[in-house]
Scaffold this motif. Structure first.
Motif, mmCIF file in Angstrom:
data_model
loop_
_atom_site.group_PDB
_atom_site.id
_atom_site.type_symbol
_atom_site.label_atom_id
_atom_site.label_comp_id
_atom_site.label_asym_id
_atom_site.label_seq_id
_atom_site.Cartn_x
_atom_site.Cartn_y
_atom_site.Cartn_z
ATOM 1 N N SER A 98 1.020 -1.282 -0.064
ATOM 2 C CA SER A 98 -0.123 -0.017 -0.074
ATOM 3 C C SER A 98 0.973 1.228 -0.080
ATOM 4 O O SER A 98 2.100 1.403 0.664
ATOM 5 C CB SER A 98 -1.094 0.062 1.282
ATOM 6 N N VAL A 99 0.225 2.310 -0.597
ATOM 7 C CA VAL A 99 0.799 3.693 -0.631
ATOM 8 C C VAL A 99 -0.001 4.586 -0.192
ATOM 9 O O VAL A 99 -1.277 4.408 -0.729
ATOM 10 C CB VAL A 99 1.608 4.121 -1.930
ATOM 11 N N ILE A 100 0.253 5.418 0.784
ATOM 12 C CA ILE A 100 -0.771 6.237 1.324
ATOM 13 C C ILE A 100 -0.396 7.811 1.237
ATOM 14 O O ILE A 100 0.789 8.000 1.331
ATOM 15 C CB ILE A 100 -1.381 6.013 2.750
ATOM 16 N N THR A 102 -1.667 11.279 3.670
ATOM 17 C CA THR A 102 -2.485 11.698 4.707
ATOM 18 C C THR A 102 -2.330 13.281 4.820
ATOM 19 O O THR A 102 -1.251 13.614 4.697
ATOM 20 C CB THR A 102 -1.967 10.921 6.032
ATOM 21 N N ASP A 122 3.563 8.252 1.875
ATOM 22 C CA ASP A 122 4.323 7.255 2.737
ATOM 23 C C ASP A 122 4.286 6.041 1.845
ATOM 24 O O ASP A 122 3.002 5.598 1.676
ATOM 25 C CB ASP A 122 3.582 6.866 4.191
ATOM 26 N N GLU A 124 3.648 2.714 2.320
ATOM 27 C CA GLU A 124 3.477 2.213 3.696
ATOM 28 C C GLU A 124 4.291 0.873 3.939
ATOM 29 O O GLU A 124 4.814 0.491 4.951
ATOM 30 C CB GLU A 124 2.020 1.750 4.068
ATOM 31 N N ARG A 125 3.897 0.046 3.021
ATOM 32 C CA ARG A 125 4.502 -1.231 3.175
ATOM 33 C C ARG A 125 4.418 -2.103 1.917
ATOM 34 O O ARG A 125 3.488 -1.844 0.861
ATOM 35 C CB ARG A 125 3.889 -2.282 4.322
ATOM 36 N N GLU A 147 9.085 -1.661 4.851
ATOM 37 C CA GLU A 147 8.107 -0.600 5.548
ATOM 38 C C GLU A 147 8.514 0.612 5.226
ATOM 39 O O GLU A 147 10.008 0.975 5.294
ATOM 40 C CB GLU A 147 7.938 -0.878 7.007
ATOM 41 N N HIS A 148 7.848 1.829 4.851
ATOM 42 C CA HIS A 148 8.284 2.993 4.565
ATOM 43 C C HIS A 148 9.367 3.127 3.904
ATOM 44 O O HIS A 148 10.216 4.098 3.706
ATOM 45 C CB HIS A 148 8.364 3.484 5.900
ATOM 46 N N GLY A 174 12.360 3.488 7.657
ATOM 47 C CA GLY A 174 11.725 2.264 7.046
ATOM 48 C C GLY A 174 12.164 1.009 7.795
ATOM 49 O O GLY A 174 13.325 1.335 8.500
ATOM 50 N N GLN A 218 -5.544 3.034 6.747
ATOM 51 C CA GLN A 218 -4.481 2.762 7.331
ATOM 52 C C GLN A 218 -5.362 1.674 8.386
ATOM 53 O O GLN A 218 -6.397 1.534 8.618
ATOM 54 C CB GLN A 218 -3.834 3.700 8.212
ATOM 55 N N GLY A 462 -5.346 6.167 -0.269
ATOM 56 C CA GLY A 462 -4.402 5.036 -0.300
ATOM 57 C C GLY A 462 -4.775 4.203 -1.499
ATOM 58 O O GLY A 462 -5.827 4.246 -1.930
#
Length: 469
Positions: A98-100, A102, A122, A124-125, A147-148, A174, A218, A462
């Protein structure tokens, strides 16, 4: 020679007997002729029996030959299939990520009451899962999470633990870490054993952690305020399914109380910072579900128990046990277009004051003045959605969500600060352009249980994916 059927044989025998009686009747008046006729018929009957026996042997030989030919064909087909099977067919590969984006209103530190807005992207992962099926009973799986965006040394700003200090961490923005590395032996659906680095069945995130398995952008904030994310430990566990009941029982490595914090209770005590995992204190986990959370409706409960002080690196700082107990109750109703899920978490920590004092005086930990550790912690979430794709051609799910967490529900002495009692209320949509990809949007309000702190608003976008080969 073709085989003669049973009916044909009986007809021949009957004809022979009829002829014998006919000749006997004609010659009954001549004793010598009668004796000769009887002898002749006996000879013919003996010959007929021999012929029938020969035919029966021929039939047996033909049946045996047909059976051998059929087995040869089966073996040939099996050999052909095996020759066409690649060793890679035993491997499996899965991935999700996922990419988000915020946009949050945030506070510089725990004393700040004037929020500022900050927008962030981010990665995200990204998670990759590799599996190998040794045979029908043995298999293995390895899950690696990025992560990150990677690893390295980064400078992090921490306004809630250290009153607004910058600190260097080897996290990069990350992490790259093993989230699962297990070998499984499952002789039947009713019983299996797994060992290695395994997921703990505490909290729904251990089961529903892929982007399409939860509605919010998230993962649920309430669970993150109490438990490690997709909690994994080294150990051994048994599992199985009986009449739609799913059970698990595990013995795993425990937490380290040196890293218990005000804002996420025991979550930071997950031992992932060092090369070795201390195992002087083990933990015990059981879970029972009815139904299947991954595929639809279900209810379930889990219980975690373990001491934590024996896993501290500075063992001379604390002699108390620091026992952690966690109860998780969850339910899901997924039928037709309707989606409803919820979870309640309740936890207790013994000797929380002793842990607080030991952490304050351990060099390098710097827990700050707000270092209270809760003797009791509580969290829950409820999410509800409607799949509009059941009514229209547009594959969209709309949802509403509420998350609540209070990692400092109670402390052993003194008064617990309300600064970390949080509620998030939001709504949003999930859009599936294809089944493997989901695009999400969410907006909501964040409330802190301190009257001087105003409500803040957040927005998130996301995109997530998942596939398997």
């Amino acid at each position: 020679m073709k085989s003669i059927s049973k009916h044909a044989k009986l007809n021949m025998l009957a004809l022979a007997i009829a002829c014998a009686f006919s000749n006997s009747a004609i010659s009954a008046s001549d004793p010598e002729a009668l004796a000769a006729a009887i002898a002749k018929q006996e000879a013919e009957l003996t010959a007929l029996k021999a012929q029938l026996q020969q035919l029966a042997q021929q039939q047996e030989q033909q049946a045996l030959a047909a059976s051998q030919a059929e087995q040869a064909a089966v073996n040939e087909q099996k050999s052909f299939k095996e020759s066409q099977t690649s060793p890679w067919d035993k491997f499996s590969f899965k991935s999700y990520g996922s990419v988000i984006y915020t946009s949050d209103e945030y506070f510089d530190n725990v004393q700040d009451t004037s929020p500022e807005r900050r927008s962030r992207f981010d990665l995200e992962r990204i998670v990759t899962e590799f599996g190998y099926q040794f045979n029908d009973q043995w298999d293995m799986e390895v899950e690696i999470e990025y992560e990150h965006g990677g690893t390295g040394t980064s400078l992090e700003y921490d306004g809630f633990d250290e009153f607004g200090e910058f600190e260097a961490e080897v996290e990069a923005g990350g992490e790259v870490m093993i989230e699962k590395a297990e070998i499984r032996y499952r002789p039947s659906d009713a019983f299996g054993v797994k060992f290695g680095n395994i997921h703990l069945p505490v909290g729904l995130s251990s089961t529903l952690h892929k982007p399409s398995q939860y509605l919010t952008v998230q993962r649920h904030k309430s669970e993150a305020a109490m438990l490690p994310a997709v909690w994994n430990e080294n150990g051994i566990g048994i599992f199985g399914e009986l009449a739609n009941f799913h059970y698990q029982a595990q013995v795993v490595s425990g937490l380290n109380s040196e890293y218990f914090r005000s804002y996420d209770w025991v979550a930071s005590g997950h031992q992932k910072r060092f090369e070795h995992v201390n195992a002087d204190d083990l933990a015990y986990v059981v879970r029972l579900d009815y139904g299947n959370f991954k595929t639809g409706s279900a209810i379930g409960a889990s219980y975690y128990y373990g001491n934590t002080s024996g896993n501290r690196h500075k063992t001379n700082k604390l002699s108390a046990d620091g026992t952690v107990e966690i109860l998780s109750i969850a339910g899901a109703f997924v039928e037709g277009p309707w989606i409803l899920r919820g979870q309640y978490l309740y936890g207790t920590l013994s000797d929380s004051d002793a842990i607080t004092q030991a952490n304050k005086t351990t060099p390098g930990l710097k827990p700050g003045n707000f270092a209270q550790v809760g003797s009791k912690s509580e969290a829950f979430f409820v999410e509800a959605g409607v799949d509009l794709g059941q009514f229209t051609a547009i594959p969209v799910t709309v949802f509403a969500n509420i998350d609540y967490s209070n990692p400092l529900k109670e402390v052993e002495t003194g008064v617990a600060t309300k600064r970390y009692e949080n509620t998030w209320i939001s709504g949003g949509i999930n859009y599936f352009p294809i089944p493997e990809i989901v695009i999400k949007a969410e907006a909501g309000v964040h409330q802190v249980a301190v009257s001087a702190i105003p409500d803040t608003h957040f927005f998130a976008l996301g995109v997530g994916y998942q596939f398997s080969l």
